[in-house]
Write a protein that holds these residues in place. Structure first.
Motif, mmCIF file in Angstrom:
data_model
loop_
_atom_site.group_PDB
_atom_site.id
_atom_site.type_symbol
_atom_site.label_atom_id
_atom_site.label_comp_id
_atom_site.label_asym_id
_atom_site.label_seq_id
_atom_site.Cartn_x
_atom_site.Cartn_y
_atom_site.Cartn_z
ATOM 1 N N ALA A 30 0.827 -1.211 0.000
ATOM 2 C CA ALA A 30 0.000 0.000 0.000
ATOM 3 C C ALA A 30 0.861 1.261 0.000
ATOM 4 C CB ALA A 30 -0.939 -0.009 1.202
ATOM 5 N N ILE A 31 1.898 1.281 0.835
ATOM 6 C CA ILE A 31 2.740 2.474 0.941
ATOM 7 C C ILE A 31 3.533 2.697 -0.342
ATOM 8 C CG2 ILE A 31 4.732 3.449 2.136
ATOM 9 C CD1 ILE A 31 2.013 3.643 3.611
ATOM 10 N N LEU A 32 4.081 1.636 -0.915
ATOM 11 C CA LEU A 32 4.826 1.787 -2.171
ATOM 12 C C LEU A 32 3.900 2.223 -3.306
ATOM 13 C CD1 LEU A 32 7.224 -1.299 -1.993
ATOM 14 C CD2 LEU A 32 7.792 1.107 -1.628
ATOM 15 N N SER A 33 2.658 1.762 -3.280
ATOM 16 C CA SER A 33 1.684 2.206 -4.288
ATOM 17 C C SER A 33 1.403 3.692 -4.143
ATOM 18 C CB SER A 33 0.380 1.409 -4.153
ATOM 19 O OG SER A 33 0.577 0.045 -4.419
ATOM 20 N N ALA A 34 1.157 4.130 -2.908
ATOM 21 C CA ALA A 34 0.894 5.548 -2.669
ATOM 22 C C ALA A 34 2.091 6.396 -3.063
ATOM 23 C CB ALA A 34 0.549 5.768 -1.194
ATOM 24 N N ILE A 67 2.155 6.652 -6.898
ATOM 25 C CA ILE A 67 1.066 7.471 -7.445
ATOM 26 C C ILE A 67 1.306 8.948 -7.166
ATOM 27 C CG2 ILE A 67 -1.387 8.004 -7.237
ATOM 28 C CD1 ILE A 67 -1.800 4.948 -6.677
ATOM 29 N N TYR A 68 1.623 9.281 -5.921
ATOM 30 C CA TYR A 68 1.866 10.690 -5.596
ATOM 31 C C TYR A 68 3.157 11.197 -6.225
ATOM 32 C CZ TYR A 68 -1.903 12.248 -2.602
ATOM 33 O OH TYR A 68 -3.129 12.689 -2.141
ATOM 34 N N GLY A 69 4.162 10.325 -6.287
ATOM 35 C CA GLY A 69 5.393 10.714 -6.959
ATOM 36 C C GLY A 69 5.150 11.018 -8.419
ATOM 37 N N ASP A 70 4.188 10.322 -9.016
ATOM 38 C CA ASP A 70 3.849 10.559 -10.418
ATOM 39 C C ASP A 70 3.290 11.966 -10.612
ATOM 40 O OD1 ASP A 70 3.779 9.750 -13.055
ATOM 41 O OD2 ASP A 70 1.818 8.795 -12.907
ATOM 42 N N THR A 112 -2.975 18.719 -12.858
ATOM 43 C CA THR A 112 -2.278 17.464 -13.119
ATOM 44 C C THR A 112 -2.940 16.339 -12.337
ATOM 45 O OG1 THR A 112 -0.172 18.590 -13.508
ATOM 46 C CG2 THR A 112 -0.074 16.259 -12.922
ATOM 47 N N VAL A 113 -3.307 15.279 -13.036
ATOM 48 C CA VAL A 113 -3.955 14.134 -12.394
ATOM 49 C C VAL A 113 -3.263 12.849 -12.837
ATOM 50 C CG1 VAL A 113 -6.204 15.281 -12.239
ATOM 51 C CG2 VAL A 113 -5.657 13.904 -14.250
ATOM 52 N N VAL A 114 -3.441 11.801 -12.047
ATOM 53 C CA VAL A 114 -2.944 10.474 -12.390
ATOM 54 C C VAL A 114 -4.149 9.640 -12.818
ATOM 55 C CG1 VAL A 114 -1.718 8.430 -11.563
ATOM 56 C CG2 VAL A 114 -1.065 10.698 -10.732
ATOM 57 N N SER A 115 -4.142 9.171 -14.035
ATOM 58 C CA SER A 115 -5.285 8.418 -14.556
ATOM 59 C C SER A 115 -5.446 7.098 -13.815
ATOM 60 C CB SER A 115 -5.092 8.141 -16.046
ATOM 61 O OG SER A 115 -4.027 7.219 -16.245
ATOM 62 N N ILE A 145 0.263 0.440 -8.830
ATOM 63 C CA ILE A 145 -0.096 -0.595 -7.849
ATOM 64 C C ILE A 145 0.545 -1.931 -8.227
ATOM 65 C CG2 ILE A 145 -2.023 -1.980 -6.988
ATOM 66 C CD1 ILE A 145 -3.702 0.636 -7.087
ATOM 67 N N ALA A 146 0.511 -2.261 -9.519
ATOM 68 C CA ALA A 146 1.138 -3.508 -9.976
ATOM 69 C C ALA A 146 2.652 -3.453 -9.785
ATOM 70 C CB ALA A 146 0.796 -3.746 -11.443
ATOM 71 N N ARG A 147 3.240 -2.321 -10.102
ATOM 72 C CA ARG A 147 4.687 -2.170 -9.947
ATOM 73 C C ARG A 147 5.076 -2.277 -8.470
ATOM 74 N NH1 ARG A 147 7.359 3.006 -12.772
ATOM 75 N NH2 ARG A 147 6.034 2.113 -14.404
#
Length: 316
Positions: free
Chosen positions: A245-249, A252-255, A272-275, A283-285
């Motif tokens: 969960a933390i690596l996903s967040a 996403i926010y880093g993006d 700016t948004v993340v699709s 999340i997969a990464r």
């Protein structure tokens, strides 16, 4: 349905509307952690909305009488942490999660300190000022989230990494939201950074200054990346689902920060948004990253962080 279940349902609805990026990542936690994260988010969101006259984020609203609203936040928070009913769902959410995890009044006060800066019309003059603000509004939240996930208050090393993730999130928010903040008469970019770029704070969106503002975005992105990399090191100390969960967040926010930097002077023409597709990709990464050692480049990048969490004795 128990009163706790009702609060969790309300908190889930708040995070789904208020932060789609964090909502996506939060679903990866185990049920208990996920519910507690939602409960804490509800309090953070409600406090922010009360101070800014918002409804689940969005455009800033009426900020008159903000001092009385700040006192309302403080009073309701104190009441919630005694275990009493507050009459406000989000503050009752805080009461529940605090009782379950040991969140303290000083921890909450650290976050409220950021709202107090906003209420005073404060603006950062230096990078250190900006980072101290980021500590209050996001780094301290990261510490509380870590405690909610079961990290001991004695584990200051892991808590510092959690703080770094919050700092990275807030730095991304600052650069993404320059236009919205400017429209509301706010600016969180340090005054000395603007001066170095020859950018007047009251006219920073003028097309004549877009290249200079884009250079600041690159600088902010590098700072966010250093704190994100530090947080990734700390995530290795969590359980697998929490790490995912933390690596996903973080991804996403880093993006968000990276996209703002890539867009250059056009970064503030639209938000700016993340699709959803990109979120799914992060999340997969992140799932793959949970099984791998920390890359050397992440450790090198993390060496660029320049903020140290205040003595934890201040907030426990």
């Amino acid at each position: 349905m128990t009163s706790r279940d009702r609060l969790v349902t309300s908190a889930q609805a708040m995070i789904a509307d208020g932060s789609k990026s964090f909502a996506a990542a939060s679903r990866l936690f185990d049920r208990t952690t996920r519910e507690r994260v939602w409960l804490l988010y509800a309090w953070c969101r409600r406090c922010d909305d009360l101070i800014d006259g918002q409804d689940l984020g969005g455009a800033l609203g009426d900020v008159e009488d903000v001092s009385s609203r700040l006192e309302q936040v403080r009073a309701l928070t104190r009441l919630a942490l005694t275990g009493a009913q507050t009459g406000d769902v989000a503050f009752d959410c805080l009461g529940i999660v605090a009782a379950e995890t040991g969140l303290t009044q000083p921890m909450a006060d650290a976050v409220i300190g950021g709202f107090a800066l906003d209420a005073s019309g404060w603006r950062p003059q230096t990078e250190a000022d900006m980072m101290r603000y980021c500590w209050h509004v996001a780094g301290a939240v990261g510490v509380m989230m870590a405690v909610v996930m079961g990290v001991s208050p004695d584990d200051t090393g892991t808590l510092e990494r959690a703080c770094d993730l919050g700092l990275a999130f807030q730095l991304a928010n600052i650069m993404r939201d320059v236009a919205e903040d400017h429209a509301a008469g706010r600016c969180y970019v340090p005054a000395d950074w603007l001066a170095e770029g020859g950018i007047p704070a009251d006219d920073l969106l003028n097309p004549a200054y877009r290249d200079a503002l884009a250079a600041i975005a690159q600088r902010m992105n590098a700072l966010a990346a250093a704190h994100e990399a530090s947080a990734r090191i700390g995530a290795a100390r969590l359980s697998l689902r929490q790490r995912w969960a933390i690596l996903s967040a973080a991804g996403i926010y880093g993006d968000i920060a990276r996209q703002v930097a890539r867009r250059g002077g056009a970064a503030w023409d639209s938000r700016t948004v993340v699709s959803n597709a990109r979120k799914a990709g992060w999340i997969a990464r992140a799932l793959v990253q949970t099984t791998l050692p920390i890359p050397h480049h992440s450790r090198r990048t993390a060496m660029g962080r320049r903020f140290s969490m205040p003595d934890f004795a201040e907030i426990v």
